[in-house]
Design an enzyme around this catalytic site. Structure first.
Site, PDB file in Angstrom:
ATOM      1  N   MET A   1      55.531  14.714 -43.772  1.00  0.00           N
ATOM      2  CA  MET A   1      56.622  14.721 -44.704  1.00  0.00           C
ATOM      3  C   MET A   1      57.979  14.403 -44.119  1.00  0.00           C
ATOM      4  O   MET A   1      58.911  14.248 -44.867  1.00  0.00           O
ATOM      5  CB  MET A   1      56.665  16.020 -45.475  1.00  0.00           C
ATOM      6  CG  MET A   1      56.623  17.282 -44.658  1.00  0.00           C
ATOM      7  SD  MET A   1      55.260  18.366 -45.071  1.00  0.00           S
ATOM      8  CE  MET A   1      54.158  18.113 -43.747  1.00  0.00           C
ATOM      9  N   PRO A   2      58.133  14.251 -42.820  1.00  0.00           N
ATOM     10  CA  PRO A   2      59.466  13.925 -42.320  1.00  0.00           C
ATOM     11  C   PRO A   2      59.955  12.560 -42.794  1.00  0.00           C
ATOM     12  O   PRO A   2      59.179  11.612 -42.930  1.00  0.00           O
ATOM     13  CB  PRO A   2      59.293  13.922 -40.807  1.00  0.00           C
ATOM     14  CG  PRO A   2      58.120  14.772 -40.559  1.00  0.00           C
ATOM     15  CD  PRO A   2      57.205  14.530 -41.725  1.00  0.00           C
ATOM     16  N   PHE A   3      61.236  12.495 -43.055  1.00  0.00           N
ATOM     17  CA  PHE A   3      61.930  11.247 -43.350  1.00  0.00           C
ATOM     18  C   PHE A   3      62.943  11.062 -42.237  1.00  0.00           C
ATOM     19  O   PHE A   3      63.814  11.911 -42.041  1.00  0.00           O
ATOM     20  CB  PHE A   3      62.602  11.317 -44.717  1.00  0.00           C
ATOM     21  CG  PHE A   3      63.336  10.064 -45.078  1.00  0.00           C
ATOM     22  CD1 PHE A   3      62.639   8.898 -45.349  1.00  0.00           C
ATOM     23  CD2 PHE A   3      64.720  10.048 -45.133  1.00  0.00           C
ATOM     24  CE1 PHE A   3      63.318   7.736 -45.678  1.00  0.00           C
ATOM     25  CE2 PHE A   3      65.399   8.900 -45.461  1.00  0.00           C
ATOM     26  CZ  PHE A   3      64.703   7.730 -45.738  1.00  0.00           C
ATOM     27  N   VAL A  34      53.105  17.102 -37.344  1.00  0.00           N
ATOM     28  CA  VAL A  34      53.196  16.135 -38.431  1.00  0.00           C
ATOM     29  C   VAL A  34      51.869  15.376 -38.495  1.00  0.00           C
ATOM     30  O   VAL A  34      51.369  14.930 -37.462  1.00  0.00           O
ATOM     31  CB  VAL A  34      54.381  15.172 -38.190  1.00  0.00           C
ATOM     32  CG1 VAL A  34      54.362  14.021 -39.177  1.00  0.00           C
ATOM     33  CG2 VAL A  34      55.696  15.934 -38.276  1.00  0.00           C
ATOM     34  N   THR A  72      64.679  14.685 -41.855  1.00  0.00           N
ATOM     35  CA  THR A  72      64.503  15.651 -42.936  1.00  0.00           C
ATOM     36  C   THR A  72      63.026  16.028 -42.943  1.00  0.00           C
ATOM     37  O   THR A  72      62.153  15.151 -42.974  1.00  0.00           O
ATOM     38  CB  THR A  72      64.911  15.043 -44.288  1.00  0.00           C
ATOM     39  OG1 THR A  72      66.269  14.583 -44.197  1.00  0.00           O
ATOM     40  CG2 THR A  72      64.776  16.055 -45.409  1.00  0.00           C
TER      41      THR A  72
END
Length: 126
Positions: A1-3, A34, A72
């Site tokens: 989910m990291p941006f 991740v 994020t």
């Protein structure tokens, strides 16, 4: 989910930019849990005038190769994991791109899982 957003000065090759993104991606997989293929990155180059920063801060002295990395991601990782993550990125930046450790600024923005949609207007993690 990291941006991931990576901002740097204009003039680096596409290969350099891709390698920098891979350094961050690999560290996310190896250290902060991740999942593979969870890769969303924007790498943006800027003119010198568009990166407004001090010459130094907290004992770091910045060059024209300053790299700003903002990620994020979901909340919940320990301080120890975050410290290891920052360190890994800088070590690999030095090893693979011959970058200066002073020139890497990393910022994590933690959000709740319901703040993501990966398509179709659905909050897949909510």
């Amino acid at each position: 989910m990291p941006f991931v957003r990576i901002d740097l000065r204009k003039g680096k090759s596409p290969e350099y930019r891709k390698k920098l993104g891979e350094i961050v991606y690999d560290a996310m997989i190896e250290l902060i849990n991740v999942p593979k293929d969870d890769k969303f990155q924007v790498i943006t180059e800027h003119d010198r005038a568009d990166l407004n920063h001090a010459d130094s801060y907290l004992g770091n002295h910045y060059s024209d190769d300053l790299v700003l990395i903002q990620i994020t991601l979901n909340t919940g990782r320990s301080v120890e994991l975050k410290k290891a993550f920052y360190k890994r990125i800088v070590e690999q930046y030095q090893a693979q791109l011959q970058g200066r450790p002073d020139d890497v600024v990393i910022n994590l923005v933690e959000v709740a899982k319901e703040n993501w949609s990966f398509g179709h207007g659905i909050a897949q993690y909510a």
